[in-house]
Scaffold this motif. Structure first.
Motif, PDB file in Angstrom:
ATOM      1  N   ARG A 126       0.823  -1.216   0.000  1.00 55.99           N
ATOM      2  CA  ARG A 126       0.000   0.000   0.000  1.00 55.99           C
ATOM      3  C   ARG A 126       0.856   1.264   0.000  1.00 55.99           C
ATOM      4  NH1 ARG A 126      -4.447  -2.036   4.425  1.00 55.99           N
ATOM      5  NH2 ARG A 126      -6.092  -2.667   2.953  1.00 55.99           N
ATOM      6  N   GLU A 127       1.947   1.232   0.752  1.00 52.30           N
ATOM      7  CA  GLU A 127       2.821   2.402   0.804  1.00 52.30           C
ATOM      8  C   GLU A 127       3.423   2.717  -0.563  1.00 52.30           C
ATOM      9  OE1 GLU A 127       5.557   1.358   3.834  1.00 52.30           O
ATOM     10  OE2 GLU A 127       4.173   1.841   5.486  1.00 52.30           O
ATOM     11  N   GLU A 134      -6.166   5.323   3.411  1.00 53.93           N
ATOM     12  CA  GLU A 134      -7.451   5.300   2.715  1.00 53.93           C
ATOM     13  C   GLU A 134      -7.228   4.723   1.321  1.00 53.93           C
ATOM     14  OE1 GLU A 134      -9.319   9.119   2.709  1.00 53.93           O
ATOM     15  OE2 GLU A 134      -9.178   9.365   4.891  1.00 53.93           O
ATOM     16  N   PRO A 135      -6.996   3.412   1.246  1.00 56.75           N
ATOM     17  CA  PRO A 135      -6.572   2.792  -0.018  1.00 56.75           C
ATOM     18  C   PRO A 135      -7.626   2.864  -1.114  1.00 56.75           C
ATOM     19  CG  PRO A 135      -7.059   1.121   1.625  1.00 56.75           C
ATOM     20  CD  PRO A 135      -7.094   2.425   2.334  1.00 56.75           C
ATOM     21  N   LYS A 136      -7.123   3.042  -2.320  1.00 56.51           N
ATOM     22  CA  LYS A 136      -7.979   3.053  -3.506  1.00 56.51           C
ATOM     23  C   LYS A 136      -8.043   1.666  -4.138  1.00 56.51           C
ATOM     24  CE  LYS A 136      -8.128   5.094  -8.193  1.00 56.51           C
ATOM     25  NZ  LYS A 136      -7.443   6.011  -9.133  1.00 56.51           N
ATOM     26  N   TYR A 137      -6.951   0.895  -3.980  1.00 62.55           N
ATOM     27  CA  TYR A 137      -6.843  -0.377  -4.691  1.00 62.55           C
ATOM     28  C   TYR A 137      -6.956  -1.596  -3.772  1.00 62.55           C
ATOM     29  CZ  TYR A 137      -5.139   2.604  -8.489  1.00 62.55           C
ATOM     30  OH  TYR A 137      -5.035   3.567  -9.446  1.00 62.55           O
ATOM     31  N   ASN A 145      -2.796   7.547  -0.641  1.00 61.54           N
ATOM     32  CA  ASN A 145      -2.983   7.634   0.804  1.00 61.54           C
ATOM     33  C   ASN A 145      -3.176   6.215   1.344  1.00 61.54           C
ATOM     34  OD1 ASN A 145      -3.646   8.079   3.444  1.00 61.54           O
ATOM     35  ND2 ASN A 145      -5.338   9.497   3.039  1.00 61.54           N
ATOM     36  N   PRO A 146      -2.109   5.590   1.852  1.00 65.74           N
ATOM     37  CA  PRO A 146      -2.210   4.189   2.296  1.00 65.74           C
ATOM     38  C   PRO A 146      -3.280   3.955   3.357  1.00 65.74           C
ATOM     39  CG  PRO A 146       0.087   4.886   2.173  1.00 65.74           C
ATOM     40  CD  PRO A 146      -0.743   6.125   1.990  1.00 65.74           C
ATOM     41  N   GLY A 189     -10.395  -1.640  -8.247  1.00 66.30           N
ATOM     42  CA  GLY A 189      -9.785  -0.502  -8.919  1.00 66.30           C
ATOM     43  C   GLY A 189     -10.578  -0.037 -10.116  1.00 66.30           C
ATOM     44  N   GLU A 223      -0.445   3.231  -3.180  1.00 67.75           N
ATOM     45  CA  GLU A 223      -1.575   4.081  -2.812  1.00 67.75           C
ATOM     46  C   GLU A 223      -1.131   5.522  -2.593  1.00 67.75           C
ATOM     47  OE1 GLU A 223      -4.513   2.932  -2.941  1.00 67.75           O
ATOM     48  OE2 GLU A 223      -4.508   0.787  -2.420  1.00 67.75           O
ATOM     49  N   HIS A 278      -7.970  -3.203  -0.524  1.00 66.52           N
ATOM     50  CA  HIS A 278      -8.884  -2.904   0.576  1.00 66.52           C
ATOM     51  C   HIS A 278      -8.899  -4.026   1.602  1.00 66.52           C
ATOM     52  CE1 HIS A 278     -10.820   0.541  -1.512  1.00 66.52           C
ATOM     53  NE2 HIS A 278     -10.493  -0.146  -2.596  1.00 66.52           N
TER      54      HIS A 278
END
Length: 229
Positions: A204-205, A213-216, A210-211, A229, A208, A218
């Motif tokens: 995620r880091e 508040e992940p977009k991909y 914003n890790p 996604g 993303e 979850h």
């Protein structure tokens, strides 16, 4: 073709014993005795696996691992003190693929090394047609095992790539941490589900904006992880 191994430890008798045992299995072994020497070796040569002690002079194993991860996804086994869970978790955080504790049985070390090399070679040896998956700003090139975000390449470790490939090719499918551990690391892997959590956090880091508040990638609370996604 013989596997090439870098053994890193400041205890020369331990290194000598490991080197002798690995060479009995027809491996090619280089030895480094401090962190700076280890990084120099890793930059100069290509290895199939690195056996890396945590406590080293000049640069400790975590720093070495972090530096190597800036330019290589070579599998790394971190050697840590017996029972020190924090060292194991930190090793995974910094990019190690596995860990083993001292004192160790050299036969177990060799078995773990061979299992990782075998899986890694299998991943790299897949002869596939060009396959590219695009989701949002992500472009995953499965044949070349490369990730691009808005056309800029992002370096992933072997396990991070395996995790992302599994999730992205099965969108919206929720995988439990146990399922991910068994699928990506293998049923013989002795670690626990914290390994998955650490790798998901590192992934995620990297992908993303914003890790937190992940977009991909979850979290399905109480169940596991999935890609959307």
């Amino acid at each position: 073709m013989a596997n090439k191994v870098l053994v890193v430890d400041d205890e020369k008798l331990i290194v000598k014993g490991i080197k002798f045992s690995l060479e009995q299995d027809e491996m090619i072994v280089d030895c480094a005795y401090d962190g700076e020497e280890a990084v120099a070796f890793a930059k100069e040569k290509e290895y199939d696996i690195i056996l890396l002690d945590l406590m080293l002079p000049k640069m400790d194993g975590l720093e070495v691992c972090q530096h190597i991860r800036e330019f290589s996804d070579v599998p790394i086994i971190m050697i840590t003190a017996k029972g020190d869970d924090m060292d194991k978790i930190l090793g995974l955080e910094y990019g190690a693929d596995d860990y083993i504790t001292k004192p160790f049985n050299i036969l177990e070390v060799k078995a773990r090394m061979k299992a990782i090399i075998r899986r890694n070679n299998k991943n790299h040896a897949k002869e596939e047609a060009d396959r590219i998956i695009e989701r949002g700003d992500l472009r995953l090139e499965l044949d070349g095992r490369r990730l691009f975000i808005t056309d800029e390449e992002v370096n992933l470790t072997a396990k991070e790539f395996d995790l992302l490939e599994l999730l992205i090719t099965n969108p919206n499918k929720v995988y439990s941490r146990e399922n991910l551990l068994n699928t990506v690391w293998g049923y013989e892997y002795p670690g626990d589900v914290r390994t998955v959590d650490v790798h998901i956090r590192r992934l995620r880091e990297k992908i993303e904006v914003n890790p937190s508040e992940p977009k991909y990638v979850h979290t399905k609370w109480g169940v596991g992880y999935y890609f959307q996604g």
